[in-house]
Design a protein around this motif. Structure first.
Motif, PDB file in Angstrom:
ATOM      1  N   MET A  18      15.167   4.976  89.877  1.00  0.00           N
ATOM      2  CA  MET A  18      16.338   5.504  89.191  1.00  0.00           C
ATOM      3  C   MET A  18      16.547   4.802  87.850  1.00  0.00           C
ATOM      4  SD  MET A  18      19.782   4.010  91.004  1.00  0.00           S
ATOM      5  CE  MET A  18      20.784   4.757  89.700  1.00  0.00           C
ATOM      6  N   MET A  19      17.076   5.557  86.907  1.00  0.00           N
ATOM      7  CA  MET A  19      17.430   5.028  85.595  1.00  0.00           C
ATOM      8  C   MET A  19      18.944   4.928  85.490  1.00  0.00           C
ATOM      9  SD  MET A  19      14.710   7.154  83.234  1.00  0.00           S
ATOM     10  CE  MET A  19      15.549   6.652  81.717  1.00  0.00           C
ATOM     11  N   PRO A  20      19.456   4.150  84.549  1.00  0.00           N
ATOM     12  CA  PRO A  20      20.907   4.059  84.378  1.00  0.00           C
ATOM     13  C   PRO A  20      21.503   5.445  84.122  1.00  0.00           C
ATOM     14  CG  PRO A  20      19.806   2.362  83.088  1.00  0.00           C
ATOM     15  CD  PRO A  20      18.740   3.269  83.597  1.00  0.00           C
ATOM     16  N   PRO A  21      22.526   5.837  84.875  1.00  0.00           N
ATOM     17  CA  PRO A  21      23.130   7.164  84.674  1.00  0.00           C
ATOM     18  C   PRO A  21      23.584   7.401  83.245  1.00  0.00           C
ATOM     19  CG  PRO A  21      23.929   6.176  86.711  1.00  0.00           C
ATOM     20  CD  PRO A  21      23.128   5.123  86.006  1.00  0.00           C
ATOM     21  N   GLU A  22      24.061   6.351  82.580  1.00  0.00           N
ATOM     22  CA  GLU A  22      24.501   6.504  81.191  1.00  0.00           C
ATOM     23  C   GLU A  22      23.334   6.887  80.279  1.00  0.00           C
ATOM     24  OE1 GLU A  22      26.712   2.747  82.758  1.00  0.00           O
ATOM     25  OE2 GLU A  22      24.852   3.848  83.176  1.00  0.00           O
ATOM     26  N   ILE A  27      20.160  11.025  77.265  1.00  0.00           N
ATOM     27  CA  ILE A  27      18.942  11.816  77.079  1.00  0.00           C
ATOM     28  C   ILE A  27      19.268  13.306  77.143  1.00  0.00           C
ATOM     29  CG2 ILE A  27      16.737  12.448  78.146  1.00  0.00           C
ATOM     30  CD1 ILE A  27      16.477   9.501  79.015  1.00  0.00           C
ATOM     31  N   GLN A  28      20.079  13.680  78.122  1.00  0.00           N
ATOM     32  CA  GLN A  28      20.465  15.084  78.257  1.00  0.00           C
ATOM     33  C   GLN A  28      21.177  15.576  77.005  1.00  0.00           C
ATOM     34  OE1 GLN A  28      23.629  15.939  81.065  1.00  0.00           O
ATOM     35  NE2 GLN A  28      22.608  17.840  81.706  1.00  0.00           N
ATOM     36  N   LYS A  29      22.035  14.751  76.475  1.00  0.00           N
ATOM     37  CA  LYS A  29      22.827  15.128  75.291  1.00  0.00           C
ATOM     38  C   LYS A  29      21.943  15.303  74.060  1.00  0.00           C
ATOM     39  CE  LYS A  29      26.720  13.487  72.459  1.00  0.00           C
ATOM     40  NZ  LYS A  29      27.703  12.387  72.280  1.00  0.00           N
ATOM     41  N   GLU A  30      20.941  14.432  73.924  1.00  0.00           N
ATOM     42  CA  GLU A  30      20.120  14.426  72.716  1.00  0.00           C
ATOM     43  C   GLU A  30      18.833  15.238  72.835  1.00  0.00           C
ATOM     44  OE1 GLU A  30      21.350  10.016  70.974  1.00  0.00           O
ATOM     45  OE2 GLU A  30      19.434  10.269  71.998  1.00  0.00           O
ATOM     46  N   LEU A  31      18.571  15.777  74.013  1.00  0.00           N
ATOM     47  CA  LEU A  31      17.264  16.362  74.273  1.00  0.00           C
ATOM     48  C   LEU A  31      16.944  17.539  73.354  1.00  0.00           C
ATOM     49  CD1 LEU A  31      14.843  15.990  76.107  1.00  0.00           C
ATOM     50  CD2 LEU A  31      15.838  17.651  77.688  1.00  0.00           C
ATOM     51  N   VAL A  32      17.920  18.367  73.046  1.00  0.00           N
ATOM     52  CA  VAL A  32      17.675  19.564  72.240  1.00  0.00           C
ATOM     53  C   VAL A  32      17.517  19.220  70.762  1.00  0.00           C
ATOM     54  CG1 VAL A  32      18.622  21.780  71.485  1.00  0.00           C
ATOM     55  CG2 VAL A  32      18.851  21.066  73.878  1.00  0.00           C
ATOM     56  N   SER A  33      18.353  18.283  70.286  1.00  0.00           N
ATOM     57  CA  SER A  33      18.297  17.929  68.865  1.00  0.00           C
ATOM     58  C   SER A  33      18.447  16.427  68.729  1.00  0.00           C
ATOM     59  CB  SER A  33      19.395  18.657  68.079  1.00  0.00           C
ATOM     60  OG  SER A  33      19.382  18.263  66.722  1.00  0.00           O
ATOM     61  N   TYR A  34      17.340  15.740  68.432  1.00  0.00           N
ATOM     62  CA  TYR A  34      17.363  14.291  68.315  1.00  0.00           C
ATOM     63  C   TYR A  34      17.919  13.884  66.954  1.00  0.00           C
ATOM     64  CZ  TYR A  34      15.739   9.467  67.955  1.00  0.00           C
ATOM     65  OH  TYR A  34      15.678   8.102  67.779  1.00  0.00           O
ATOM     66  N   LYS A  35      19.009  13.132  66.978  1.00  0.00           N
ATOM     67  CA  LYS A  35      19.671  12.653  65.757  1.00  0.00           C
ATOM     68  C   LYS A  35      19.942  13.790  64.773  1.00  0.00           C
ATOM     69  CE  LYS A  35      18.656   7.754  65.888  1.00  0.00           C
ATOM     70  NZ  LYS A  35      18.244   6.554  65.155  1.00  0.00           N
ATOM     71  N   ASN A  36      20.393  14.912  65.337  1.00  0.00           N
ATOM     72  CA  ASN A  36      20.766  16.089  64.531  1.00  0.00           C
ATOM     73  C   ASN A  36      19.610  16.623  63.689  1.00  0.00           C
ATOM     74  OD1 ASN A  36      23.532  16.023  65.402  1.00  0.00           O
ATOM     75  ND2 ASN A  36      23.827  14.281  64.005  1.00  0.00           N
ATOM     76  N   SER A  37      18.397  16.410  64.167  1.00  0.00           N
ATOM     77  CA  SER A  37      17.215  16.872  63.435  1.00  0.00           C
ATOM     78  C   SER A  37      16.884  18.329  63.731  1.00  0.00           C
ATOM     79  CB  SER A  37      16.005  16.013  63.802  1.00  0.00           C
ATOM     80  OG  SER A  37      15.646  16.229  65.165  1.00  0.00           O
ATOM     81  N   GLU A  38      17.562  18.900  64.738  1.00  0.00           N
ATOM     82  CA  GLU A  38      17.251  20.244  65.236  1.00  0.00           C
ATOM     83  C   GLU A  38      15.852  20.303  65.844  1.00  0.00           C
ATOM     84  OE1 GLU A  38      19.585  22.473  65.522  1.00  0.00           O
ATOM     85  OE2 GLU A  38      20.930  21.031  64.545  1.00  0.00           O
ATOM     86  N   MET A  39      15.329  19.118  66.187  1.00  0.00           N
ATOM     87  CA  MET A  39      14.069  19.017  66.933  1.00  0.00           C
ATOM     88  C   MET A  39      14.316  18.140  68.150  1.00  0.00           C
ATOM     89  SD  MET A  39      11.225  18.385  63.936  1.00  0.00           S
ATOM     90  CE  MET A  39      12.173  17.076  63.145  1.00  0.00           C
ATOM     91  N   SER A  40      13.728  18.544  69.267  1.00  0.00           N
ATOM     92  CA  SER A  40      13.812  17.704  70.454  1.00  0.00           C
ATOM     93  C   SER A  40      13.035  16.418  70.229  1.00  0.00           C
ATOM     94  CB  SER A  40      13.236  18.445  71.664  1.00  0.00           C
ATOM     95  OG  SER A  40      13.097  17.562  72.768  1.00  0.00           O
ATOM     96  N   VAL A  41      13.427  15.371  70.931  1.00  0.00           N
ATOM     97  CA  VAL A  41      12.676  14.116  70.848  1.00  0.00           C
ATOM     98  C   VAL A  41      11.248  14.326  71.337  1.00  0.00           C
ATOM     99  CG1 VAL A  41      13.304  13.275  73.160  1.00  0.00           C
ATOM    100  CG2 VAL A  41      12.807  11.637  71.329  1.00  0.00           C
ATOM    101  N   PHE A 255      16.694  -0.333  76.882  1.00  0.00           N
ATOM    102  CA  PHE A 255      16.803  -1.667  76.278  1.00  0.00           C
ATOM    103  C   PHE A 255      18.211  -1.884  75.707  1.00  0.00           C
ATOM    104  CE2 PHE A 255      12.010  -1.362  75.185  1.00  0.00           C
ATOM    105  CZ  PHE A 255      11.677  -1.635  76.499  1.00  0.00           C
ATOM    106  N   LYS A 256      18.740  -0.885  75.050  1.00  0.00           N
ATOM    107  CA  LYS A 256      20.093  -1.013  74.492  1.00  0.00           C
ATOM    108  C   LYS A 256      21.125  -1.113  75.614  1.00  0.00           C
ATOM    109  CE  LYS A 256      19.162   1.094  70.017  1.00  0.00           C
ATOM    110  NZ  LYS A 256      19.102  -0.249  69.386  1.00  0.00           N
ATOM    111  N   TRP A 257      20.923  -0.342  76.666  1.00  0.00           N
ATOM    112  CA  TRP A 257      21.815  -0.414  77.834  1.00  0.00           C
ATOM    113  C   TRP A 257      21.781  -1.823  78.433  1.00  0.00           C
ATOM    114  CZ3 TRP A 257      20.621  -1.323  83.049  1.00  0.00           C
ATOM    115  CH2 TRP A 257      21.663  -1.091  83.964  1.00  0.00           C
ATOM    116  N   LEU A 258      20.588  -2.396  78.543  1.00  0.00           N
ATOM    117  CA  LEU A 258      20.453  -3.745  79.102  1.00  0.00           C
ATOM    118  C   LEU A 258      21.203  -4.769  78.255  1.00  0.00           C
ATOM    119  CD1 LEU A 258      16.698  -3.725  80.159  1.00  0.00           C
ATOM    120  CD2 LEU A 258      18.644  -4.102  81.683  1.00  0.00           C
ATOM    121  N   LYS A 259      21.105  -4.640  76.951  1.00  0.00           N
ATOM    122  CA  LYS A 259      21.831  -5.552  76.064  1.00  0.00           C
ATOM    123  C   LYS A 259      23.330  -5.429  76.279  1.00  0.00           C
ATOM    124  CE  LYS A 259      18.824  -6.566  72.162  1.00  0.00           C
ATOM    125  NZ  LYS A 259      18.711  -6.543  70.693  1.00  0.00           N
ATOM    126  N   GLN A 260      23.798  -4.214  76.448  1.00  0.00           N
ATOM    127  CA  GLN A 260      25.225  -3.991  76.681  1.00  0.00           C
ATOM    128  C   GLN A 260      25.678  -4.592  78.011  1.00  0.00           C
ATOM    129  OE1 GLN A 260      25.531   0.261  76.455  1.00  0.00           O
ATOM    130  NE2 GLN A 260      25.173   0.331  74.239  1.00  0.00           N
TER     131      GLN A 260
END
Length: 376
Positions: A18-22, A27-41, A255-260
């Motif tokens: 399992m991965m952190p739910p957050e 990932i779900q939120k950004e999957l369609v458009s990564y950083k508003n690029s209109e491209m998926s990651v 990694f960012k989640w772990l830092k938090q």
């Protein structure tokens, strides 16, 4: 375990885990458009600025989390930890061409077998836990000669054992497979020449492997196939061919989640609390018992059993119905296994303990099972 008609599910899988739910939600939120690029990651180029920024952030955060000293290079690779069973000896076993292995179970045996296939390398098994059926780790190790490196599997997922302190290896170069407790235990990187780990247990989706190698161990003039050559891979900053972009992206979020959460120190404390609760229950049970030697127990993987295959199967089925998933032990070990990596919640351990207690209350142990526990 149940809230209304909803069953709370806890995933005890040894990996993919399992991965952190957050992180999953992000990932779900950004999957369609990564950083508003209109491209998926999953669509962005590994030559793009979007990827370069993501990769460097992930690498820097990983270095911070693991407290990697200067002089060590970080590689984000493919092929799983298993490919490193071949890549490590090709790159590091070059001076004496002799490798020492400490046999602690299935994954160290696989590494040994693969090293043997490199017929110009000499492989010595200098210590083994075979006599105890790998429930106890070798600690008193005598090295009779100089090796290019000594290989250890630091945490053994199947057998449920873990080196909390490295054995005295006489100052020789140590290579560690830390696939199953990376970022969940504070490893002193400076004590190793090389560390490697696959991602699918404590970091993210399968498809990413991390290598940390002391650069001065590498032969800058070596001539190996490109994808097996650390020197070439370092030169291209893990971008020699198309890297596993999506797993790297997910790892960077973890990694960012772990830092938090407070970093590796906090993760280790939480893992000690989680496994401590389960080990305490097992040590006081009249029906269940942990199979690993107490001094060598893992902080992430807890194999246990009743000593009776029929009862074990019955417990696994009952636990599954209660939302406690993937508790069946590895095919080589049988019994049960609870894997609890960084993202696994404390509530899940408590739910497992309640299930164990309920099962024990309903199935009074027979005398011969109690004897098996006493002999373990």
């Amino acid at each position: 375990m149940k809230e209304g008609n909803d069953l709370v599910v806890y995933n005890f899988s040894a990996g993919p885990a399992m991965m952190p739910p957050e992180v999953v939600a992000q990932i779900q939120k950004e999957l369609v458009s990564y950083k508003n690029s209109e491209m998926s990651v999953m669509e962005i180029s590994h030559r793009s600025e979007l990827y370069a920024e993501m990769f460097q952030e992930a690498k820097n955060d990983f270095r911070d989390l693991l407290a990697i000293p200067a002089g060590y290079k970080i590689l984000f690779l493919q092929g799983g930890a298993s490919l490193q069973f071949t890549t490590v000896p090709l790159n590091l076993a070059r001076k004496t061409k002799q490798i020492a292995f400490i046999d602690t179970g299935h994954w160290s045996q696989t590494a040994i077998d693969d090293a043997h296939l490199l017929t110009d390398r000499k492989v010595d098994v200098v210590a083994t836990g075979k006599k105890s059926n790998y429930t106890t780790l070798p600690h008193d190790i005598k090295l009779e000669k100089e090796y290019d490196y000594v290989h250890l599997t630091i945490n053994n997922t199947i057998e449920g054992t873990m080196y909390r302190k490295l054995p005295d290896l006489g100052g020789q170069t140590v290579v560690g497979d830390i696939s199953s407790n990376i970022l969940g235990y504070q490893h002193d990187v400076s004590k190793y020449g090389l560390l490697y780990a696959s991602a699918q247990k404590n970091i993210g989706p399968a498809g990413l492997t991390l290598v940390v190698v002391k650069e001065d161990l590498l032969d800058q003039d070596q001539d190996l196939p490109s994808m097996l050559d650390y020197v070439k891979l370092i030169k291209e900053d893990s971008n020699l061919n198309t890297p596993p972009v999506f797993p790297i992206y997910a790892a960077g979020l973890v990694f960012k989640w772990l830092k938090q959460q407070g970093g590796v120190k906090q993760m280790q404390a939480q893992n000690e609390e989680k496994t401590g609760i389960l080990y305490d229950m097992l040590d006081n049970s009249k029906l269940f018992y942990a199979t690993a030697n107490q001094a060598d127990r893992s902080l992430t993987n807890v194999p246990f059993t009743t000593g009776d295959k029929t009862l074990d199967a019955k417990f696994i089925a009952q636990a599954d119905e209660m939302g406690l998933k993937n508790l069946k032990g590895h095919v080589l070990a049988g019994g049960m296994r609870a894997s609890m990596y960084n993202a696994f919640p404390l509530e899940g351990v408590k739910a497992l303990v309640q299930c164990l207690q309920k099962f024990e209350s309903a199935h009074k142990p027979m005398f011969n099972i109690s004897l098996k526990k006493m002999d373990a």
